[in-house]
Structures are given as structure tokens and as C-alpha cells.
Design a protein around this motif. Structure first.
Motif, PDB file in Angstrom:
ATOM      1  N   SER A 230       0.807  -1.219   0.000  1.00 34.82           N
ATOM      2  CA  SER A 230       0.000   0.000   0.000  1.00 34.82           C
ATOM      3  C   SER A 230       0.839   1.268   0.000  1.00 34.82           C
ATOM      4  CB  SER A 230      -0.907   0.025   1.217  1.00 34.82           C
ATOM      5  OG  SER A 230      -0.112   0.183   2.353  1.00 34.82           O
TER       6      SER A 230
ATOM      7  N   GLU B 226      -2.979   0.554  -7.412  1.00 36.46           N
ATOM      8  CA  GLU B 226      -3.384   1.713  -6.625  1.00 36.46           C
ATOM      9  C   GLU B 226      -4.905   1.832  -6.599  1.00 36.46           C
ATOM     10  OE1 GLU B 226      -1.836   6.294  -6.355  1.00 36.46           O
ATOM     11  OE2 GLU B 226      -0.821   4.852  -7.625  1.00 36.46           O
TER      12      GLU B 226
ATOM     13  N   GLN C  85      -4.678   2.544  -0.125  1.00 35.91           N
ATOM     14  CA  GLN C  85      -4.151   3.624  -0.964  1.00 35.91           C
ATOM     15  C   GLN C  85      -5.164   4.769  -1.083  1.00 35.91           C
ATOM     16  OE1 GLN C  85      -1.057   2.619  -2.824  1.00 35.91           O
ATOM     17  NE2 GLN C  85      -0.812   4.811  -2.669  1.00 35.91           N
TER      18      GLN C  85
ATOM     19  N   ASP D   2       6.151   4.326  -4.758  1.00 33.49           N
ATOM     20  CA  ASP D   2       5.906   5.004  -6.040  1.00 33.49           C
ATOM     21  C   ASP D   2       6.558   4.321  -7.225  1.00 33.49           C
ATOM     22  OD1 ASP D   2       4.619   7.583  -5.045  1.00 33.49           O
ATOM     23  OD2 ASP D   2       6.372   7.326  -3.802  1.00 33.49           O
TER      24      ASP D   2
ATOM     25  N   THR E 271       4.059   1.375  -8.255  1.00 35.53           N
ATOM     26  CA  THR E 271       2.715   1.698  -8.723  1.00 35.53           C
ATOM     27  C   THR E 271       2.745   2.469 -10.029  1.00 35.53           C
ATOM     28  OG1 THR E 271       2.803   3.514  -7.183  1.00 35.53           O
ATOM     29  CG2 THR E 271       1.411   1.651  -6.575  1.00 35.53           C
TER      30      THR E 271
END
Lengths: 407, 379
Positions: free
Chosen positions: B323, B340, B346, B330, B333
Motif C-alpha cells: 500500500s 493503486e 491507498q 511510487d 505503482t
């Protein structure tokens, strides 16, 4: 004698239990490996920013003076920030649109009167606006601007000093301004070449002590810890009150069951984790001696037993299942953190570092790393053995006390 | 419904300690983590070694300045010892002030005055080097300015002599007093700048949502316990079906946990200075509902509470990892936007209302409710 007989019975029973749950076992052993690998990948992608696409930064020049134009040119053309940042000059509205469209990671704005304020010693603020969808890139830009601002601030103080003294001479205003601009340029380039101040050397550690080796050893340590936590709890079975009463009549106590579970978990996990360790060692190509094998084996045994006894102590002390699991989890997480498997211990506060040698996970991982990574031919087993002894006594005492106080 | 509330209250009377504990824990854990790490971070320092090849006043000033930096711990030692310690990774990096430092600085020359050593495990080398270089730069820059002023003085034939110390002091005071250039940082759409000097900044609601997920799992063990403890078969003789009973109870828990969400918001507002808004409450409450429905569906599949708790841990841990509430995510995702989108934690972190899994779970509950009742009198 009785104790050993009963314990043996429970050990056999536990092995049977494991065999019956053969379906969940692979999950149990693969889950920690998958999670550890996942965490490793996440951290790796975080610490090695992708070199292919530099961070897009928009610069807005609202001042439009000679000086800011020169700064723009340097920022955009020069390879000063070339690899990491890609700067482009644009209007304020384009910059904002770029942030909204995720085209830009951040924008830097040179405000109106930037230059004249700087020359007159008026404090100036450089606003950096980050893209909330790219927090890490935004932070990098912010750090870069911070560092640049610090340097420019220092240079500017020097320029103002020069200005102060120049005013005391009979130099006319125009010459002085031209001179100041020259100085501004000089100091700007001076700042840009700041990295020349230091001669840099990269010292390679012993070949086997690269970050890869370090984190493979840490990952193995974490996996072993989680295996023990999982298997030990999988073997747990809540006995009903009636069952407990009946067992008591046969002279069975909780300690025997716990010892059996510790034994079974210990045997299974130790074998597996040593196999994993030697497999990883092969994979990394670390030289390998038979004596090392014995040393590592002994350290792993001491650590595994200590951890299991700690888990057992928690089990004896906390009756609520949920709470017990949470505490066991937190303690395991703490032990992993304190061992230096995640953040090397040298970055810990000094006050904490003094206490680390009293934590068995730190001791164990420290010596394992010394043997594995630094090719030490020696390990100190005494602190670990002593701690294990203390834990076993606590477990025995706690379980006895529990037995006596229970109705 | 009245009867359900009545029986639930009877149950709670006996289990009040567990209920209170597990509804308070998600509130407390993030506070502990946030305050704990900020304490540790204040004390956490990067150990660096400094080797002085010359013992002049300029070099000592430099050492004092480095020592005064808040985030490092300086050890002064000789070169062999320093490099040895670096190799063993007992120091993050080593800087050597080379012989002739003062002389070169006074000439306004700042190239190659110090030597920096780092290893491939030196995580903090770049910021430390940046700082060390900026100090050298600063010192050298001042003497550079001195030289310029002296030139001016000569060219315009100034009678009085300007002492060098005065010029240096002037530059220092200007820099200190006027704080000429500052940078401010804001995110797009935010009004005021949030300046945090800490390396790790937690997303409080991310932490809370993970703790709340685990606690909700743990609170829903009643579904398993009340089925196994001999109550199950009796439902066949009740007016109410077992499912209706479970749904009714879930409703009670939902209201209770909704109040807890409100309490959490208020407490965080005062302790951690988080903003209060109705939107936030809706975000939290939909997340709470998602947790409740997940826990509910999962618990109905289990007979053994211990196994259920174990799986709850495994799921929570996995969601925590992917999460980004604990680890910076970053990098991952970016390539997997669906991750996400489908992760409710998230959404809480982004302050968005989460629909995707919410709707899916609601459909799941509806299917479960419509399915065949398995508890018959003869079972």
C-alpha cells in the motif's frame, strides 16, 4: 523421565499434525520468501531512480532580468543536473497545466524582482510547487533547490559585501553595477563547479560485503524469523477446558507441549533455513569452508532456539489468542529491526546502539555477517548461549507459575 | 433487531475488555509509531570520520562547522583508522582535510582541498558530501570576495586599509542576518507549505487504515466462536435465520466502529494536528465498511479461530507492504496503476472514497446472503 516421555509423545503428534497439513505448508514457507522479495524489490526501485526518464521540472521566469535569463540558460542547457533532471522554461499557466496533467514533477518559479531584491539584500523566496502524485520526485527537486539556494545565498552575501565596500570608493554607479553583474556571473559559475572541492574515492569493501551480499544475508535472516513465527503458531492448538483437566490427570503440563512444539519447529526451520543459506551462498559465490558451516550452524541454532523460547514465553504469559499473536508479531518485528537487517545499526542513535549487544538477534546476525561477509574465522557464542539460558529459565518459571496459579 | 441488540449487549458485557482493546488499538498504534519514530529520528545521526592533515585555525573552524550540523556525528581520527572503520562499515564516509587547506582557502582557491571516501554501503554519502562541500565553498567564497575588494581598493586608491577580518565578518553577518534566498515547498493545490525536516514522514491515515484492518479482522472472531460453541445447531429452531442474525450483528458492529472512526478523527486532530472534515469521515467510514465486509466474508469461511487470525495477519501484512503506508512504493505503482486503484488503503492515503472493492464486497455479501442456508436441524 516422565517429562521426556510426554514430550516425545507430543513431538510425534506434532509431526503428524504437520503431515496432515501438507497443503498449507508450502504456503507457509513460500509466503515469507515472496514477501521478503517483494519488499526488496520495492526498496530497490525506490533507491535506484530510473535513469531513462529524468525528472521533468518546469521553470517559470517572472523576473526576466539579465541575471535570471542567464540562470535559465545554465539550468536548461548545461549538463549540471543533466542525468536526474530535465528542465524546461515555460509560462506560469503552462507550468500549472503541466502539473495537473502529470507532465511535470515540480515547478520552480523565479518571482518578480528576484535579482534586484537579491542585490539590495532583500530576502527572496523561491517557490517550488510539487506534483502530489509524484511525492518522491517532488522532494528530490525540493532538495536540489534547497541546496542551490544555500549556495546562492552564500555567494550573494559575498557580492553584497563587495557592494558595501565598493560604495565607499568613488566608483560611479554604472561601473559598480556592471562589476556586480560580473561578480554575479563569477560566483554563479563558481557555485556550479562546487563539486571540484572534493576529491572523491569509492572504497570497495571486501568483495563479499557488497550491498547485495549484505541484503541477501538480511533477507535470509528475516525469512528464517518469519518461518519460525508461522510454524510455531501453526502447531498451536487450543485445548478445551475438559481436555486440559484430563491431561492434568495424566501428569501432562503445558511446558511439555510447548517444548515439543519448540523442538518440532526448531528442527524443521533450522534444516530449511540452513539449506536456504547454503543455497544462497552458492548463488553468491562466497567461498565456503567446512568450519564456517559448523560455525554458522551453531549460530543459527542458538538464534532459532532463543526466538522460539521468547515466543513460548509470550504464549505462556498472554492467554488472549489475538493479543498473543499481535505481541509475538511486534516482538519479532522489533528483533528484526534491532538486528540491523533492515537499517544497518550504525545509523541508529548512539543511545540505542549501546543496548544492542543485549539483544540476541543483533548478536546472532552480527556474527553471521562477520563469518559470511567479512570472512571472520571466529564467533563468540557465549553471549548468545547465556541469553538462551536466561530465556529458558524464564520460560520454565513462567510456565510453572502459571500452572500453580491456575485453578 | 431489538433482540439482536439485546443478545449482542449480553455478549459484550463479558467481552468488554477485548472489544475496548481492539477498537482502541488502531487509534493508538499510529500515534505510537509517529511519535516514536520522530523521537528516534531526532537522535539518529550519520557517523562520519574526519581526518585533519593540518591543524590551522581555518581547518579547525571547518571542523567545528561540520560538527554543528544536526544530522551527523563526527569522529576525528587518523587516516588508516578511519579507512579501516569505513571498510568495516562502522562509518558512513570519511573526509580528509588535506595539508595546505588554510593556505589554499586564503588564496580563494577551493579546488581539491578535501578528500572524500565512501563505500558502496554508504547510504548517506551524497547529502553529507553536499554539506561538507558547501562549507568549503562558503569559506573559500569569502576569501574570494576579499580578493575582489582588495583589488577594488587598489584600483581606486583607497587610503585606509580594510582589514581582512572585517570583510569576512561582514559577509558572515549579511549571510546570517538577511537569510537572502529561501525556498518554499508546496504541493499543487495546497495553501501553506509543510516543512518537515524528517527523513521519514508517515501518512497517518495509511497507518491507521492498516491497524484498523487488522483490528476489524480480530473483532469479527465472534462469527467463528459463536458457531463453534454449540450455538450453531440451535439456530435451526429460531425464528431468525442464522444469516439474518449475522447480518444484524454486523450492522451493530458497523455503527459501533463508525463512532470509533469519529473518535479517531477527533483524537488525531488534537494529538497529530490532522484536519477534520466530513469528507474525511466518509473516506474513513467507507474504508471501515470495506474492512468489515472483508472480515465478515472471511470469518464465515473459517472454523478454527487461530487459523483465521493467522490469515488475517498474512493479509494485513501483505496489504501493508503493497500500500505504500510503510514502504515508499511510487516506483512500483507507476507501472501498475490498477494496484493503486484496487487497494483501499491507498485510497485512504490519498483521501479518496474507495468504490472498487467496496462494491465488489457488497455484491459478495449479497450473494452469500442469497445462498442456501447450511445449518439445518439435522445437520
Amino acid at each position: 523421565m516422565h517429562f521426556i516421555k510426554h514430550t516425545r509423545l507430543f513431538i510425534a503428534n506434532n509431526f503428524k499434525q504437520i503431515r496432515r497439513k501438507w497443503l498449507t505448508l508450502p504456503f507457509l514457507f513460500v509466503y515469507p520468501i515472496v514477501m521478503t522479495a517483494l519488499i526488496a524489490i520495492i526498496l530497490m526501485t525506490f533507491f535506484t531512480p530510473s535513469k531513462q526518464d529524468p525528472i521533468q521540472v518546469g521553470i517559470v521566469d517572472q523576473d526576466q532580468s539579465q541575471e535570471t535569463k542567464m540562470i535559465m540558460k545554465i539550468l536548461i542547457d548545461s549538463g549540471q543536473f543533466g542525468e536526474l533532471f530535465q528542465m524546461d522554461q515555460m509560462t506560469a499557466s503552462d507550468a500549472e497545466q503541466g502539473l495537473v496533467d502529470d507532465q511535470l514533477s515540480a515547478t520552480i518559479t523565479f518571482p518578480k524582482n528576484f535579482t534586484s531584491n537579491l542585490y539590495n539584500g532583500v530576502s527572496v523566496e523561491l517557490p517550488v510547487v510539487g506534483n502530489p502524485n509524484e511525492p518522491i520526485n517532488s522532494r528530490l527537486v525540493k532538495e536540489m533547490v534547497n541546496s542551490a539556494a544555500r549556495h546562492i545565498g552564500a555567494s550573494q552575501a559575498n557580492i553584497l559585501t563587495i557592494n558595501y565596500y565598493a560604495k565607499q570608493t568613488n566608483m560611479d554607479a554604472e561601473t559598480r553595477n556592471d562589476m556586480l553583474f560580473e561578480q554575479f556571473k563569477d560566483f554563479l559559475f563558481y557555485t556550479l563547479s562546487k563539486d571540484e572541492a572534493a576529491i572523491e574515492h569509492e572504497l570497495s569493501n571486501a568483495v563479499t560485503a557488497s550491498p547485495l551480499h549484505y541484503y541477501v544475508a538480511s533477507g535470509w535472516f528475516v525469512i528464517t524469523t518469519i518461518w519460525m513465527l508461522l510454524l510455531y503458531n501453526m502447531l498451536y492448538k487450543e485445548n478445551t477446558y475438559r481436555m486440559k483437566e484430563r491431561m492434568k490427570l495424566y501428569g501432562v503440563n503445558a511446558l511439555q507441549q510447548i517444548s515439543a512444539r519448540i523442538f518440532v519447529t526448531f528442527v524443521c526451520v533450522t534444516i530449511l533455513s540452513l539449506l536456504l543459506l547454503f543455497g544462497l551462498q552458492r548463488f553468491l559465490g562466497v567461498p565456503f569452508y567446512l568450519e564456517d558451516c559448523a560455525r554458522l550452524g551453531l549460530l543459527v541454532c542458538l538464534y532459532n532456539l532463543s526466538l522460539l523460547v521468547i515466543l513460548a514465553i509470550i504464549e505462556v504469559l498472554i492467554t488472549s489468542q489475538r493479543f498473543r499473536l499481535l505481541v509475538q508479531f511486534i516482538v519479532a518485528a522489533f528483533l528484526i529491526l534491532a538486528s540491523g537487517a533492515i537499517v544497518p545499526v550504525l545509523y541508529f542513535p548512539i543511545a540505542l546502539q549501546q543496548w544492542l549487544s543485549y539483544i540476541f538477534s543483533y548478536e546472532a546476525l552480527h556474527w553471521i555477517q562477520e563469518i559470511l561477509l567479512h570472512e571472520r574465522l571466529y564467533a563468540d557464542y557465549i553471549p548468545l548461549s547465556l541469553m538462551l539460558g536466561v530465556f529458558i529459565s524464564i520460560l520454565a518459571a513462567a510456565s510453572l507459575w502459571k500452572e500453580l496459579t491456575q485453578k | 433487531m431489538k433482540q439482536i441488540i439485546y443478545t449482542r449487549m449480553m455478549q459484550w458485557k463479558k467481552q468488554w475488555l477485548g472489544i475496548v482493546c481492539w477498537s482502541i488499538i488502531p487509534l493508538l498504534i499510529p500515534i505510537c509509531i509517529v511519535l516514536g519514530t520522530s523521537n528516534v529520528q531526532d537522535d539518529a545521526k550519520i557517523p562520519i570520520g574526519i581526518v585533519m592533515e593540518e591543524n590551522t585555525s581555518t581547518a579547525n573552524d571547518f571542523l567545528d562547522e561540520v560538527k554543528s550540523a544536526p544530522f551527523i556525528r563526527v569522529q576525528q581520527l587518523d587516516k588508516t583508522a578511519a579507512l579501516q572503520q569505513l571498510e568495516k562499515h562502522e562509518l558512513d564516509s570519511v573526509f580528509i582535510i588535506l595539508d595546505g587547506y588554510e593556505e589554499e582557502i586564503m588564496r580563494g582557491n577551493r579546488n581539491q582541498l578535501i578528500e572524500g571516501y565512501h563505500s558502496d554501503l554508504s547510504f548517506a554519502y551524497t547529502p553529507v558530501k553536499e554539506m561538507v562541500v558547501s562549507i568549503v565553498q562558503q569559506d573559500a567564497g569569502r576569501y574570494r570576495a576579499v580578493k575582489v575588494i582588495q583589488d577594488i581598493g587598489e584600483r581606486y586608491r583607497v587610503q585606509e586599509q580594510w582589514p581582512v577580518e572585517d570583510m569576512i565578518r561582514k559577509s558572515q553577518t549579511i549571510q546570517k542576518d538577511e537569510n537572502l534566498l529561501r525556498s518554499s515547498f508546496t504541493y499543487l493545490g495546497e495553501a501553506d507549505s509543510m516543512e518537515s525536516g524528517e527523513l521519514v514522514s508517515w501518512n497517518v491515515w495509511g497507518l491507521w487504515s492498516i491497524a484498523a484492518l487488522l483490528a476489524t479482522f480480530f473483532l469479527f472472531d465472534w462469527i467463528i466462536k459463536e458457531r463453534t460453541s454449540g450455538v450453531g445447531p440451535r439456530f435451526a429452531f429460531f425464528r431468525m435465520s442464522h444469516r439474518a442474525y449475522l447480518i444484524g450483528n454486523m450492522f451493530i458492529y458497523t455503527i459501533f466502529l463508525g463512532w470509533m472512526n469519529l473518535l479517531t478523527m477527533v483524537v488525531y486532530h488534537y494529538v497529530l494536528h490532522e484536519a477534520l472534515s466530513i469528507h474525511l469521515f466518509i473516506v474513513l467510514f467507507t474504508f471501515q465498511l470495506t474492512c468489515i465486509m472483508t472480515a465478515f466474508l472471511l470469518a464465515t469461511c473459517f472454523k478454527n479461530a487461530y487459523a483465521y487470525f493467522g490469515l488475517a495477519f498474512a493479509i494485513t501484512f501483505m496489504i501493508a507492504v503493497i500500500s505504500g503506508a510503510i514502504l515508499p512504493i511510487d516506483g512500483i505503482t507507476g507501472g501498475l496503476p490498477w494496484l493503486e486503484k484496487w487497494n483501499p488503503v491507498q485510497s485512504v492515503m490519498n483521501g479518496e472514497i474507495h468504490y472498487a472493492s467496496f462494491i465488489l464486497l457488497a455484491i459478495g455479501i449479497a450473494i452469500w446472503y442469497a445462498g442456501k442456508e447450511r445449518l439445518h436441524a439435522n445437520s
